[in-house]
Write a protein that holds these residues in place. Structure first.
Motif, PDB file in Angstrom:
ATOM      1  N   PHE A  70       0.679  -1.045   0.047  1.00 21.13           N
ATOM      2  CA  PHE A  70      -0.101  -0.020  -0.029  1.00 21.13           C
ATOM      3  C   PHE A  70       0.926   1.256   0.001  1.00 21.13           C
ATOM      4  O   PHE A  70       0.679   2.247   0.677  1.00 21.13           O
ATOM      5  CB  PHE A  70      -0.995  -0.095   1.237  1.00 21.13           C
ATOM      6  N   ASN A  71       2.004   1.197  -0.600  1.00 24.08           N
ATOM      7  CA  ASN A  71       2.814   2.413  -0.764  1.00 24.08           C
ATOM      8  C   ASN A  71       3.273   3.012   0.414  1.00 24.08           C
ATOM      9  O   ASN A  71       3.135   4.242   0.465  1.00 24.08           O
ATOM     10  CB  ASN A  71       2.348   3.326  -1.619  1.00 24.08           C
ATOM     11  N   GLY A  72       3.629   2.419   1.467  1.00 25.93           N
ATOM     12  CA  GLY A  72       4.059   2.892   2.758  1.00 25.93           C
ATOM     13  C   GLY A  72       3.156   3.586   3.276  1.00 25.93           C
ATOM     14  O   GLY A  72       3.441   4.215   4.225  1.00 25.93           O
ATOM     15  N   ILE A  73       1.783   3.403   3.155  1.00 27.85           N
ATOM     16  CA  ILE A  73       0.618   4.095   4.090  1.00 27.85           C
ATOM     17  C   ILE A  73       0.859   3.968   5.432  1.00 27.85           C
ATOM     18  O   ILE A  73       1.249   2.873   5.911  1.00 27.85           O
ATOM     19  CB  ILE A  73      -0.683   3.543   3.545  1.00 27.85           C
ATOM     20  N   ASN A  74       0.895   5.013   6.381  1.00 30.43           N
ATOM     21  CA  ASN A  74       0.607   4.702   7.741  1.00 30.43           C
ATOM     22  C   ASN A  74      -0.428   4.391   8.302  1.00 30.43           C
ATOM     23  O   ASN A  74      -1.665   5.007   8.071  1.00 30.43           O
ATOM     24  CB  ASN A  74       1.148   5.862   8.531  1.00 30.43           C
ATOM     25  N   PHE A  75      -0.385   3.129   8.775  1.00 34.84           N
ATOM     26  CA  PHE A  75      -1.727   2.489   9.137  1.00 34.84           C
ATOM     27  C   PHE A  75      -2.175   2.689  10.626  1.00 34.84           C
ATOM     28  O   PHE A  75      -3.111   2.302  11.097  1.00 34.84           O
ATOM     29  CB  PHE A  75      -1.907   1.046   9.021  1.00 34.84           C
ATOM     30  N   SER A  76      -1.319   3.676  11.366  1.00 29.43           N
ATOM     31  CA  SER A  76      -1.627   3.952  12.762  1.00 29.43           C
ATOM     32  C   SER A  76      -3.249   4.551  12.888  1.00 29.43           C
ATOM     33  O   SER A  76      -3.235   5.537  12.042  1.00 29.43           O
ATOM     34  CB  SER A  76      -0.793   4.725  13.572  1.00 29.43           C
ATOM     35  N   SER A  77      -4.184   3.853  13.706  1.00 29.99           N
ATOM     36  CA  SER A  77      -5.432   4.384  13.811  1.00 29.99           C
ATOM     37  C   SER A  77      -5.501   5.783  14.186  1.00 29.99           C
ATOM     38  O   SER A  77      -6.418   6.604  13.607  1.00 29.99           O
ATOM     39  CB  SER A  77      -6.382   3.422  14.546  1.00 29.99           C
ATOM     40  N   SER A  78      -4.633   6.242  15.069  1.00 30.34           N
ATOM     41  CA  SER A  78      -4.602   7.890  15.448  1.00 30.34           C
ATOM     42  C   SER A  78      -4.539   8.549  14.145  1.00 30.34           C
ATOM     43  O   SER A  78      -5.133   9.766  13.851  1.00 30.34           O
ATOM     44  CB  SER A  78      -3.773   8.021  16.571  1.00 30.34           C
ATOM     45  N   LEU A  79      -3.509   8.284  13.538  1.00 33.82           N
ATOM     46  CA  LEU A  79      -2.912   9.127  12.218  1.00 33.82           C
ATOM     47  C   LEU A  79      -4.010   9.162  11.279  1.00 33.82           C
ATOM     48  O   LEU A  79      -4.184  10.247  10.581  1.00 33.82           O
ATOM     49  CB  LEU A  79      -1.557   8.456  11.691  1.00 33.82           C
ATOM     50  N   ARG A  80      -4.484   8.040  11.139  1.00 31.80           N
ATOM     51  CA  ARG A  80      -5.774   7.920   9.878  1.00 31.80           C
ATOM     52  C   ARG A  80      -6.957   8.961  10.301  1.00 31.80           C
ATOM     53  O   ARG A  80      -7.474   9.517   9.660  1.00 31.80           O
ATOM     54  CB  ARG A  80      -6.187   6.263   9.862  1.00 31.80           C
ATOM     55  N   ALA A  81      -7.106   8.746  11.610  1.00 30.01           N
ATOM     56  CA  ALA A  81      -8.500   9.535  12.156  1.00 30.01           C
ATOM     57  C   ALA A  81      -8.045  11.191  12.051  1.00 30.01           C
ATOM     58  O   ALA A  81      -8.700  11.848  11.421  1.00 30.01           O
ATOM     59  CB  ALA A  81      -8.648   9.138  13.639  1.00 30.01           C
ATOM     60  N   LYS A  82      -6.602  11.283  12.647  1.00 34.44           N
ATOM     61  CA  LYS A  82      -6.417  12.719  12.367  1.00 34.44           C
ATOM     62  C   LYS A  82      -6.253  13.493  11.026  1.00 34.44           C
ATOM     63  O   LYS A  82      -6.813  14.648  10.774  1.00 34.44           O
ATOM     64  CB  LYS A  82      -4.942  12.991  13.108  1.00 34.44           C
ATOM     65  N   PHE A  83      -5.978  13.014   9.965  1.00 31.01           N
ATOM     66  CA  PHE A  83      -5.659  13.199   8.642  1.00 31.01           C
ATOM     67  C   PHE A  83      -6.771  12.754   7.838  1.00 31.01           C
ATOM     68  O   PHE A  83      -6.690  12.815   6.568  1.00 31.01           O
ATOM     69  CB  PHE A  83      -4.215  12.773   8.253  1.00 31.01           C
TER      70      PHE A  83
END
Ligand code: KG4
Ligand code: ZN
Length: 361
Positions: A70-83
């Protein structure tokens, strides 16, 4: 349909992202990602695959290639929620449940369950038979060594000309199948002892070539003028569709014992030709007996160019179709698991999500 497939049955950690559509008559695939973390160099010093080492490597490699897929997507849920990062849409997660090494299979299955729960809860999660992965790998895409790829041939014909005879040759299996349709098949015969790939690996070891022996023997056998030793062709004339390769390996062993100054390329080419002759003759016999209109070649040993050439030539003489996967999809990979998953999905076939080391056809 977008499929994320996971393959960890043996020594390759593999992940693939594949788009699939079409019917069981003519399923179509587009391989978006096909990643493999090979463990060959790790097992090479041991001359074979060490299951616990393989499991350790799978555990290490799976998160890495998942991220890469997935092209190095950051999967951390907090980051996903934030951005407000949306997870990519996946319709189906497919994982190999057997056959293979139990600790390795479990590693893949547990990883599949984990990412399903964490990132793709709306996707379906299904288990796949590794052998069916090989069987359907010819559907995937380009076959670089033919004028028309298997995919292009299928496009012209709109479906697989049936019945078909499938020859599956890998490190663990040598099986001849008769296919009445893409999903209806029955076993005609199989090896009674060593698989073809296993024989390549054992003879490679006898010749002191690096593991795995298959590609090394093929390389050694390419030299001009090699192949003068008349090794036996076990079971070539029997009335059934079974195989046996352990006697051939023993014949090589005796030859090396009795000829101290043997020439590696000559032994390699002669052994390789003996295996190819048996595989070709038995396949041809099945084609003629059952009036097959196609031959499908699959599995790691299908990477052998001479085998592909011989079978292709035989099919041309018989005026029937020859299908085999492109080079990237012969040896273990996850794209083929996605292909089998789609066929199973259309057929509504489901395998239990637990390691099944002895699963067969
Ligand atoms: O299908 P695969 O990757 O794993 C199994 O499911 O077993 O097959 C691996 C086998 C090994 O035995 C390897 O030596 C053999 O395929 N192989 C070859 C070649 N490339 C891989 N055998 C002959 N010629 C090759 N070029
Ligand atoms: Zn395999």
């Amino acid at each position: 349909m977008k499929i994320l497939a996971i393959e960890t049955s043996c020594d390759e950690t593999a992940l693939a992202l594949v788009e699939a559509d079409g019917s069981l008559k003519y399923p179509k695939f587009r391989v978006l990602k096909n990643l493999i973390a090979s463990q060959i160099l790790i097992h090479r010093p041991w001359g074979g695959i060490v299951p616990q080492l393989a499991k350790r490597e799978h555990l290490k490699n799976l998160p890495k290639i998942f991220k890469q897929t997935f092209n190095g997507i950051n999967f951390s849920s907090s980051l996903r929620a934030k951005f407000k990062i949306q997870m990519p849409k996946i319709d189906l997660i497919a994982v190999t449940v057997g056959p293979g090494l139990a600790p390795c299979l479990w590693t893949g299955i547990n990883f599949a369950k984990e990412i399903h729960k964490k990132y793709f809860p709306h996707a379906k999660l299904i288990g796949v038979n590794h052998l069916e992965g090989h069987l359907y790998s010819f559907l995937l895409s380009r076959d670089s060594d033919s004028q028309f790829s298997s995919e292009e041939q299928l496009k012209i014909k709109k479906s697989l000309p049936l019945p078909a005879v499938a020859l599956l040759v890998s490190g663990g299996h040598t099986i001849l199948l008769l296919m009445e349709s893409l999903t209806q098949y029955r076993k005609l015969g199989e090896t009674r002892d060593d698989a073809a790939g296993e024989a390549f690996d054992k003879v490679g070891r006898l010749l002191k070539l690096p593991f795995p022996g298959g590609p090394e023997i093929e390389k050694a056998a390419m030299d001009e003028g090699a192949g003068t030793i008349n090794f036996p062709r076990p079971m070539i004339n029997t009335k059934n569709y079974d195989f046996s390769f352990s006697g051939l390996k023993t014949a090589v062993q005796y030859y090396l014992r009795d000829n101290r100054f043997y020439i590696v390329r000559d032994v390699a080419a002669s052994f390789q030709q003996a295996v190819i002759d048996v595989l070709t003759v038995k396949t041809k016999k099945a084609v003629e007996h059952f009036g097959a209109k196609s031959v499908i070649l699959a599995g790691g040993v299908a990477a052998n160019k001479k085998l592909r050439q011989n079978l292709r030539k035989t099919c041309r003489h018989l005026k029937i179709n020859f299908f085999c996967p492109s080079m990237a999809f012969n040896t273990d990979n996850a794209a083929m698991i996605a292909a089998a998953a789609y066929v199973n999905f259309l057929k509504k076939k489901k395998l239990a999500l637990r390691a099944q080391p002895n699963l067969n056809f």
